[in-house]
Each structure stands twice: as structure tokens, then as C-alpha cells.
Design a protein around this motif. Structure first.
Motif, mmCIF file in Angstrom:
data_model
loop_
_atom_site.group_PDB
_atom_site.id
_atom_site.type_symbol
_atom_site.label_atom_id
_atom_site.label_comp_id
_atom_site.label_asym_id
_atom_site.label_seq_id
_atom_site.Cartn_x
_atom_site.Cartn_y
_atom_site.Cartn_z
ATOM 1 N N GLY A 30 0.749 -1.300 0.041
ATOM 2 C CA GLY A 30 -0.065 -0.070 -0.208
ATOM 3 C C GLY A 30 0.966 1.391 -0.032
ATOM 4 N N ASP A 31 1.953 1.259 0.594
ATOM 5 C CA ASP A 31 2.685 2.540 0.624
ATOM 6 C C ASP A 31 4.148 2.543 -0.393
ATOM 7 N N ASN A 32 4.020 1.617 -1.106
ATOM 8 C CA ASN A 32 5.340 1.882 -1.840
ATOM 9 C C ASN A 32 4.983 2.427 -3.372
ATOM 10 N N GLY A 33 4.024 3.257 -3.807
ATOM 11 C CA GLY A 33 3.815 4.004 -4.712
ATOM 12 C C GLY A 33 4.074 5.205 -4.395
ATOM 13 N N THR A 34 4.030 6.103 -5.623
ATOM 14 C CA THR A 34 4.439 7.571 -5.880
ATOM 15 C C THR A 34 3.372 8.175 -6.686
ATOM 16 N N VAL A 35 3.152 9.364 -6.675
ATOM 17 C CA VAL A 35 1.975 10.140 -7.485
ATOM 18 C C VAL A 35 2.840 11.540 -8.073
ATOM 19 N N LYS A 36 2.469 11.816 -9.139
ATOM 20 C CA LYS A 36 2.981 12.984 -9.714
ATOM 21 C C LYS A 36 2.037 14.006 -10.429
ATOM 22 N N ILE A 37 2.392 15.102 -10.441
ATOM 23 C CA ILE A 37 1.842 16.013 -11.071
ATOM 24 C C ILE A 37 2.297 16.247 -12.496
ATOM 25 N N HIS A 38 1.508 16.128 -13.602
ATOM 26 C CA HIS A 38 1.927 16.052 -14.938
ATOM 27 C C HIS A 38 1.169 17.207 -15.556
ATOM 28 N N ASP A 39 1.754 17.754 -16.507
ATOM 29 C CA ASP A 39 1.311 18.740 -17.654
ATOM 30 C C ASP A 39 0.496 17.786 -18.631
ATOM 31 N N ALA A 40 -0.722 18.350 -19.081
ATOM 32 C CA ALA A 40 -1.593 17.711 -19.949
ATOM 33 C C ALA A 40 -0.826 17.214 -21.169
ATOM 34 N N THR A 41 0.370 17.752 -21.549
ATOM 35 C CA THR A 41 1.052 17.315 -23.062
ATOM 36 C C THR A 41 2.035 16.330 -22.445
ATOM 37 N N THR A 42 2.353 15.966 -21.142
ATOM 38 C CA THR A 42 3.331 14.947 -20.963
ATOM 39 C C THR A 42 2.763 13.589 -20.748
ATOM 40 N N GLY A 43 3.549 12.565 -21.479
ATOM 41 C CA GLY A 43 3.207 11.322 -21.410
ATOM 42 C C GLY A 43 3.092 10.609 -20.084
ATOM 43 N N GLU A 45 3.559 7.852 -19.018
ATOM 44 C CA GLU A 45 4.527 6.964 -18.555
ATOM 45 C C GLU A 45 6.056 7.350 -18.195
ATOM 46 N N LEU A 46 6.016 8.767 -18.117
ATOM 47 C CA LEU A 46 7.259 9.237 -17.564
ATOM 48 C C LEU A 46 6.938 9.471 -16.065
ATOM 49 N N ARG A 47 8.079 9.335 -15.359
ATOM 50 C CA ARG A 47 7.873 9.209 -13.740
ATOM 51 C C ARG A 47 8.622 10.592 -13.391
ATOM 52 N N LYS A 48 8.012 11.830 -13.756
ATOM 53 C CA LYS A 48 8.760 12.881 -13.355
ATOM 54 C C LYS A 48 7.598 13.954 -12.933
ATOM 55 N N ASN A 49 7.980 15.060 -12.045
ATOM 56 C CA ASN A 49 6.972 15.740 -11.483
ATOM 57 C C ASN A 49 7.276 17.206 -11.953
ATOM 58 N N GLU A 50 6.031 17.637 -12.340
ATOM 59 C CA GLU A 50 5.973 19.160 -12.789
ATOM 60 C C GLU A 50 5.144 19.694 -12.013
ATOM 61 N N PRO A 51 5.870 20.589 -11.042
ATOM 62 C CA PRO A 51 5.018 21.390 -10.159
ATOM 63 C C PRO A 51 4.583 22.890 -10.632
ATOM 64 N N HIS A 52 4.764 23.190 -11.894
ATOM 65 C CA HIS A 52 4.249 24.494 -12.621
ATOM 66 C C HIS A 52 3.485 23.987 -13.793
ATOM 67 N N VAL A 53 2.158 23.924 -14.026
ATOM 68 C CA VAL A 53 1.450 23.567 -15.009
ATOM 69 C C VAL A 53 0.272 24.412 -15.109
ATOM 70 N N CYS A 54 -0.535 24.324 -16.367
ATOM 71 C CA CYS A 54 -1.493 24.747 -16.568
ATOM 72 C C CYS A 54 -2.705 24.023 -16.489
ATOM 73 N N GLU A 55 -3.086 23.117 -17.745
ATOM 74 C CA GLU A 55 -3.804 22.037 -17.756
ATOM 75 C C GLU A 55 -2.907 20.935 -17.238
ATOM 76 N N PHE A 61 2.179 5.616 -9.711
ATOM 77 C CA PHE A 61 2.920 4.859 -10.198
ATOM 78 C C PHE A 61 3.309 3.627 -8.897
ATOM 79 N N GLY A 62 3.442 2.390 -9.242
ATOM 80 C CA GLY A 62 3.973 1.634 -8.272
ATOM 81 C C GLY A 62 3.141 1.083 -6.957
ATOM 82 N N PHE A 63 1.921 1.295 -7.225
ATOM 83 C CA PHE A 63 1.195 1.150 -5.990
ATOM 84 C C PHE A 63 0.418 -0.492 -6.207
ATOM 85 N N ASP A 64 -0.068 -1.023 -5.137
ATOM 86 C CA ASP A 64 -0.625 -2.442 -5.304
ATOM 87 C C ASP A 64 -1.531 -2.506 -6.546
ATOM 88 N N ALA A 65 -1.818 -3.686 -6.908
ATOM 89 C CA ALA A 65 -2.564 -3.927 -8.100
ATOM 90 C C ALA A 65 -4.150 -3.733 -7.702
#
Length: 222
Positions: A30-43, A45-55, A61-65
Motif C-alpha cells: 500500500g505505501d510503496n507507490g508514488t504520485v506525480k503532477i503532470h502537464d496535460a502534454t506529458t506522457g 509513462e514518464l515518472r517526473k513531477n512538474e510543479p508548474h502547470v496549466c492544464e 506509479f508502483g502502487f498495489d494492483a
């Protein structure tokens, strides 16, 4: 010997427990996952965080099934009118690989904090702080449509080529104009009154006749 054997066995079990314990703690379900903020144009599948966005969207990623997720976003200082006010929320189920994403969304320009809760969590909710800025992403066109459409000038009446000297109005050479000039000249030649000239001619003629009559009369008397 038996005492030594028992002591060795207890020591081995304790050592194995110490070795296994960190690994077991690191993979708490349960605690082994992570969550990211993604710009609407970002794929997603990319595990990166984008703290400045519009849409934007939320990407996990990596949570339990097939783990159930419950999330909400709060307005945050320094731009929040009311700190802690929930401005967006939702829930959904992750896929068999513990991955999932929300639909694209927007918020008024400002500062926000995401709280990400899920079934089976052992600690506090995962969270992300981010900014939205849509006003700064709009690009103004360099020229307006009317300007671009009007770049080709309409065929306006342009001044005719000039030498730079003003040309005086030319005198008319039409027959009517010539007739006016000739009429003026003829009128000038007949400026003397016709009746006066006729009277003078008659007086001269009468005087001449009178002289002739006197001469003839004098000749008869002589």
C-alpha cells in the motif's frame, strides 16, 4: 555441547530476523507507490513531477494492483483565499500494475496541495505542492488577423509621377474659346456708334452739294 548448540541456533534465528526485517518494512503493502503532477502534454509513462502547470493530470506509479484511490486538492498559501479549502476531488481504481491517471483538469492560477489517499495505507496521505499558471502560457499573436490580411494594400488612387514643379492650368484651345476671342476683337473694331458716322457722312455730302450749287449760281450771274 547441547547448551552451545542451542545458543548457536538462537543466534542464527536472531540474525536472520534482523536481516529480513528491513526488507519487510520497505515493502509494506500500500505505501510503496508514488504520485506525480503532470502537464496535460506529458506522457503518462514518464515518472517526473512538474510543479508548474496549466492544464494537468495526476499520475500514479508502483502502487498495489487494483488499489482504490481517493484524492483531493486544497487551495494553499500564499494564494488561497481560504487555506485548506478543497477545490478538486475524485476517486478511481488503479490497474493491475498499480498505475493510473486522472482526467485532465484545470484550476484558477494559484498555489495548491494534492492529498492522495488509498486503501491499505499505513502512514499519512501522499501529497504534492504545485502551482497553476495559465495566463503566462498564452502567446499573443505578433500581428492581428486584420493586420496580416491588410498587408496587401488595396489599389488606391496614387498621385501621378511629378517633376516636383506645379503646372499652371493650360488655356483652352477649343473652338468655342477661340470664337469668344475673335468676337471680342470684332466688337473692339466696331466700337464707334454707327448712327454718328452716318450723320457725319450725310453732313459732308450736303456741304459738298451746297458748294457745287453756289459755284453754279455764281457762274450764271457772271
Amino acid at each position: 555441547m547441547r547448551t552451545l548448540t542451542r545458543a548457536g541456533a538462537v543466534s542464527a534465528v536472531a540474525t536472520a530476523a534482523l536481516l529480513v526485517s528491513p526488507a519487510a518494512h520497505a515493502t509494506v503493502p500500500g505505501d510503496n507507490g508514488t504520485v506525480k503532477i503532470h502537464d496535460a502534454t506529458t506522457g503518462e509513462e514518464l515518472r517526473k513531477n512538474e510543479p508548474h502547470v496549466c492544464e494537468f493530470y495526476l499520475d500514479a506509479f508502483g502502487f498495489d494492483a487494483e488499489q482504490q484511490v481517493d484524492w483531493h486538492i486544497e487551495a494553499w498559501a500564499p494564494t488561497a483565499d481560504v487555506k485548506g479549502e478543497t477545490v478538486k476531488s475524485g476517486e478511481f481504481t488503479l490497474d493491475a500494475e498499480g498505475h493510473g491517471r486522472t482526467d485532465d483538469m484545470t484550476l484558477p492560477d494559484g498555489h495548491y496541495k494534492l492529498f492522495w489517499n488509498f486503501d491499505g495505507e499505513n502512514g499519512s496521505a501522499k501529497h504534492k505542492v504545485f502551482w497553476t499558471d495559465c495566463e503566462g502560457t498564452d502567446e499573443e499573436p505578433s500581428t492581428s488577423p486584420s493586420e496580416s490580411a491588410g498587408s496587401t494594400e488595396s489599389p488606391a488612387a496614387s498621385p501621378s509621377p511629378s517633376t516636383g514643379d506645379e503646372v499652371a492650368p493650360a488655356t483652352s484651345s477649343s473652338p468655342s474659346a477661340q470664337g469668344d476671342v475673335e468676337g471680342d476683337l470684332a466688337e473692339t473694331g466696331n466700337g464707334a456708334p454707327v448712327g454718328l458716322l452716318s450723320a457725319a457722312a450725310a453732313a459732308l455730302l450736303a456741304a459738298g452739294g451746297y458748294l457745287v450749287f453756289r459755284r453754279r449760281k455764281g457762274a450764271h450771274q457772271g
